[in-house]
Design a protein around this motif. Structure first.
Motif, PDB file in Angstrom:
ATOM      1  N   UNK A 193       0.855  -1.282  -0.075  1.00  0.00           N
ATOM      2  CA  UNK A 193       0.093  -0.132  -0.043  1.00  0.00           C
ATOM      3  C   UNK A 193       0.908   1.172   0.110  1.00  0.00           C
ATOM      4  N   UNK A 194       0.592   2.362  -0.810  1.00  0.00           N
ATOM      5  CA  UNK A 194       1.361   3.358  -0.858  1.00  0.00           C
ATOM      6  C   UNK A 194       1.624   3.997   0.392  1.00  0.00           C
ATOM      7  N   UNK A 195       0.733   4.068   1.440  1.00  0.00           N
ATOM      8  CA  UNK A 195       1.224   4.749   2.517  1.00  0.00           C
ATOM      9  C   UNK A 195       2.048   4.152   3.494  1.00  0.00           C
ATOM     10  N   UNK A 196       2.268   2.693   3.283  1.00  0.00           N
ATOM     11  CA  UNK A 196       3.230   1.754   3.974  1.00  0.00           C
ATOM     12  C   UNK A 196       4.574   1.831   3.333  1.00  0.00           C
ATOM     13  N   UNK A 197       4.776   2.217   1.988  1.00  0.00           N
ATOM     14  CA  UNK A 197       6.109   2.010   1.353  1.00  0.00           C
ATOM     15  C   UNK A 197       7.058   2.720   2.101  1.00  0.00           C
ATOM     16  N   UNK A 198       7.222   4.011   2.390  1.00  0.00           N
ATOM     17  CA  UNK A 198       8.234   5.081   2.715  1.00  0.00           C
ATOM     18  C   UNK A 198       8.845   4.272   3.885  1.00  0.00           C
ATOM     19  N   UNK A 199       8.211   3.840   5.269  1.00  0.00           N
ATOM     20  CA  UNK A 199       9.188   3.655   6.150  1.00  0.00           C
ATOM     21  C   UNK A 199       9.884   2.393   5.737  1.00  0.00           C
ATOM     22  N   UNK A 200       9.390   1.348   4.940  1.00  0.00           N
ATOM     23  CA  UNK A 200      10.065   0.117   4.340  1.00  0.00           C
ATOM     24  C   UNK A 200      11.432   0.444   3.535  1.00  0.00           C
ATOM     25  N   UNK A 201      11.020   1.406   2.552  1.00  0.00           N
ATOM     26  CA  UNK A 201      12.084   1.816   1.810  1.00  0.00           C
ATOM     27  C   UNK A 201      13.303   2.536   2.430  1.00  0.00           C
ATOM     28  N   UNK A 202      12.640   3.489   3.441  1.00  0.00           N
ATOM     29  CA  UNK A 202      13.846   4.111   4.347  1.00  0.00           C
ATOM     30  C   UNK A 202      14.584   2.990   5.148  1.00  0.00           C
ATOM     31  N   UNK A 203      13.761   2.262   5.605  1.00  0.00           N
ATOM     32  CA  UNK A 203      14.879   1.140   6.480  1.00  0.00           C
ATOM     33  C   UNK A 203      15.817   0.240   5.548  1.00  0.00           C
ATOM     34  N   UNK A 204      15.342   0.055   4.300  1.00  0.00           N
ATOM     35  CA  UNK A 204      15.977  -0.676   3.291  1.00  0.00           C
ATOM     36  C   UNK A 204      17.339   0.029   2.889  1.00  0.00           C
ATOM     37  N   UNK A 205      16.889   1.399   2.610  1.00  0.00           N
ATOM     38  CA  UNK A 205      18.131   2.160   2.192  1.00  0.00           C
ATOM     39  C   UNK A 205      19.254   2.205   3.263  1.00  0.00           C
ATOM     40  N   UNK A 206      18.772   2.638   4.634  1.00  0.00           N
ATOM     41  CA  UNK A 206      19.502   2.677   5.593  1.00  0.00           C
ATOM     42  C   UNK A 206      20.195   1.708   5.874  1.00  0.00           C
ATOM     43  N   UNK A 207      19.633   0.639   6.209  1.00  0.00           N
ATOM     44  CA  UNK A 207      20.432  -0.815   6.394  1.00  0.00           C
ATOM     45  C   UNK A 207      21.395  -1.189   5.319  1.00  0.00           C
ATOM     46  N   UNK A 208      20.934  -1.114   3.985  1.00  0.00           N
ATOM     47  CA  UNK A 208      21.911  -1.586   2.919  1.00  0.00           C
ATOM     48  C   UNK A 208      23.206  -0.698   3.046  1.00  0.00           C
ATOM     49  N   UNK A 209      22.970   0.390   3.334  1.00  0.00           N
ATOM     50  CA  UNK A 209      24.282   1.379   3.433  1.00  0.00           C
ATOM     51  C   UNK A 209      25.310   0.887   4.279  1.00  0.00           C
ATOM     52  N   UNK A 210      24.738   0.065   5.344  1.00  0.00           N
ATOM     53  CA  UNK A 210      25.763  -0.361   6.399  1.00  0.00           C
ATOM     54  C   UNK A 210      26.902  -1.355   5.530  1.00  0.00           C
ATOM     55  N   UNK A 211      26.360  -1.918   4.464  1.00  0.00           N
ATOM     56  CA  UNK A 211      27.398  -2.684   3.708  1.00  0.00           C
ATOM     57  C   UNK A 211      28.427  -1.899   3.040  1.00  0.00           C
ATOM     58  N   UNK A 212      28.018  -0.545   2.429  1.00  0.00           N
ATOM     59  CA  UNK A 212      28.778   0.310   1.891  1.00  0.00           C
ATOM     60  C   UNK A 212      29.899   0.850   2.913  1.00  0.00           C
ATOM     61  N   UNK A 213      29.230   0.682   4.135  1.00  0.00           N
ATOM     62  CA  UNK A 213      30.226   1.357   5.225  1.00  0.00           C
ATOM     63  C   UNK A 213      31.384   0.125   5.632  1.00  0.00           C
ATOM     64  N   UNK A 214      30.704  -0.739   5.549  1.00  0.00           N
ATOM     65  CA  UNK A 214      31.837  -2.076   5.745  1.00  0.00           C
ATOM     66  C   UNK A 214      33.066  -1.846   4.631  1.00  0.00           C
TER      67      UNK A 214
END
Ligand SMILES: CC(C)=CCC/C(C)=C/CC/C(C)=C/CC/C(C)=C/[C@@H]1[C@@H](COP(=O)(O)OP(=O)(O)O)[C@]1(C)CC/C=C(\C)CC/C=C(\C)CCC=C(C)C
Ligand code: MN
Length: 414
Positions: A350-371
């Motif tokens: 649902x459109x209203x649920x996407x943002x927190x999911x995307x945000x958590x995905x982008x933030x967590x995935x960036x940890x790999x870049x930091x490693x």
């Protein structure tokens, strides 16, 4: 189904005590992957942990899906066990979409006498969520009020479960305590909550088609942490990651909702949600190698370490070598594959649920870049995403969550 509210203490005492339930659990207070689901899946014999294999053509899925023990005997892989939970949860949601496609919330649940208490319970869940996961909490404010409250209730139950083995009282936690926590969970699903936070979850699971199995499986993940500190291969690690994190995805989708215009099958959306949990947990493990080693824990697959010419001793020595860099590159690659799979599913929500999911995905995935930016030193440097990068990710996540589904590569509709 009705929700019986059993607590009699004031909300404020729960507030200060919201994680102080360990003693009552311990004392037994009575109130207290590209996945072709292959011919292997279809010609599976009857249920059982280890199964005799029938003569049939076997397609080998991309991620380890079966574990051979002897020439003629194959144990059911973790991936397959988990897939059965995905199928069950997806069937529940499919059934709901068929019977009442526009209905978000079960209208039978409103119990006038309890509404004030329930509302306090949900508010408390929101406070806990805001305290422990601020960004995520902000994201939930974009959701409809009903969904937001339900996600808070699930968040709080997950956080409490994790605190049992990771919190200040972790050294007191025994398998029996986890059994008690599980029987309390069963009560929550029967509409007999123990405390106000449980009551919010009781209400949530009565309103949304959330299966109990992922909740039980998360507790099983905590049991694994009590009895196990090594993982023989990726199959074992996959099960652990499912238990402690993939389950969160399965619990959340029925509440976040699948977009009415989505053409994807519920199974593929749950599969993507599962992938996000697995990706997050693999990332968490890669970030915390040094910290875990200091607690005597190695969450990396032993066989893959050996193939790379590495052992536990190398991890305890904590020296970044070329072998270590090569090994980590392959582990990071695998985690990114799971993130990619998850990303394809976000637009089906649902459109209203996407943002927190995307945000958590982008933030967590960036940890790999930091490693990578730390030159693979995850022994003494903790990879983290700084505030500026975190803030920058939020509008990106928001923009992506607005891109219509049709502009994205489709998920399988099978
Ligand atoms: C939008 C969103 C993130 C929703 C999830 C809400 C929710 C119910 C979260 C519960 C999280 C929780 C407390 C889990 C307990 C176990 C645990 C701690 C797992 C680890 C999380 C990271 O936490 P942290 O970095 O604080 O770890 P430490 O405790 O410090 O070690 C995990 C690594 C995994 C959590 C898993 C997810 C967030 C998966 C979420 C998946 C979805 C919401 C599905 C989205 C749907 C599609 C289709 C992609
Ligand atoms: Mn934890």
């Amino acid at each position: 189904m009705s929700v019986a509210l059993l607590w009699v203490v004031s909300p404020n005492s729960q507030l200060s005590n919201c994680f102080g339930f360990v003693d009552s659990v311990r004392d037994g207070n009575p109130l207290s992957v590209c996945r072709e689901r292959s011919s292997m899946f279809n010609c599976r014999p009857k249920k059982g942990r280890k199964q005799k294999w029938n003569a049939c053509s076997i397609h080998v899925p991309e991620i380890s899906s079966m574990v051979a023990s002897t020439a003629d005997e194959i144990a059911v892989s973790s991936e397959e066990k988990v897939y059965n939970v995905v199928l069950k949860q997806a069937a529940l949601v499919r059934e709901q979409l068929r019977s009442s496609p526009d209905l978000d919330v079960n209208p039978d649940i409103a119990l006038p006498g309890n509404l004030g208490l329930l509302s306090d319970a949900y508010d408390r869940c929101g406070e806990v969520c805001a305290e422990y996961a601020k960004t995520f909490y902000l994201g939930t404010l974009l959701m409809t009020p009903e969904r937001r409250k339900a996600i808070w209730a699930i968040y709080v139950w997950c956080r409490r479960t994790d605190e049992l083995v990771d919190g200040p009282n972790a050294s007191h936690i025994t398998p029996t305590a986890l059994d008690r926590w599980e029987s309390r969970l069963e009560d929550v699903f029967r509409g007999r909550p123990f405390d106000m936070l449980d009551a919010a979850l009781s209400d949530t699971v009565a309103n949304y088609r959330v299966d109990i199995q992922p909740f039980r499986d998360m507790i099983e993940g905590m049991r694994m942490d009590l009895r196990k500190s090594r993982y023989k291969n990726f199959d074992e690690l996959y099960l652990y990651c499912y238990n402690v994190a993939g389950t969160v995805g399965l619990m959340s989708v029925p509440v976040m909702g699948i977009a009415p215009e989505s053409k994807a099958s519920p199974v593929s959306v749950f599969d993507a949600a599962l992938a996000l949990g697995i990706a997050n947990q693999l990332t968490n493990i890669l970030r915390d190698v040094g910290e875990d080693a200091r607690r005597g824990r190695v969450y990396l697959p032993q066989d893959e370490l050996a193939q790379a010419g590495l052992s536990d001793d190398d991890i305890f020595a904590g020296k970044v070598t070329d072998k270590w860099r090569r090994f980590l590159k392959s582990q990071i690659k695998r985690a990114r594959m799971f993130f990619d799979k998850a990303e394809k599913g976000v637009t089906e929500l649902n459109a209203a649920s996407r943002w927190p999911v995307y945000a958590s995905l982008l933030l967590y995935r960036q940890i790999l870049d930091e490693i990578e930016a730390n030159d693979y030193n995850n022994f003494t440097k903790r990879a983290y995403v700084n505030k500026a990068k975190k803030i920058a990710a939020l509008p990106i996540a928001y923009a992506r969550s607005l891109i219509p589904r049709s502009k994205k590569p489709p998920l399988t509709t099978l």
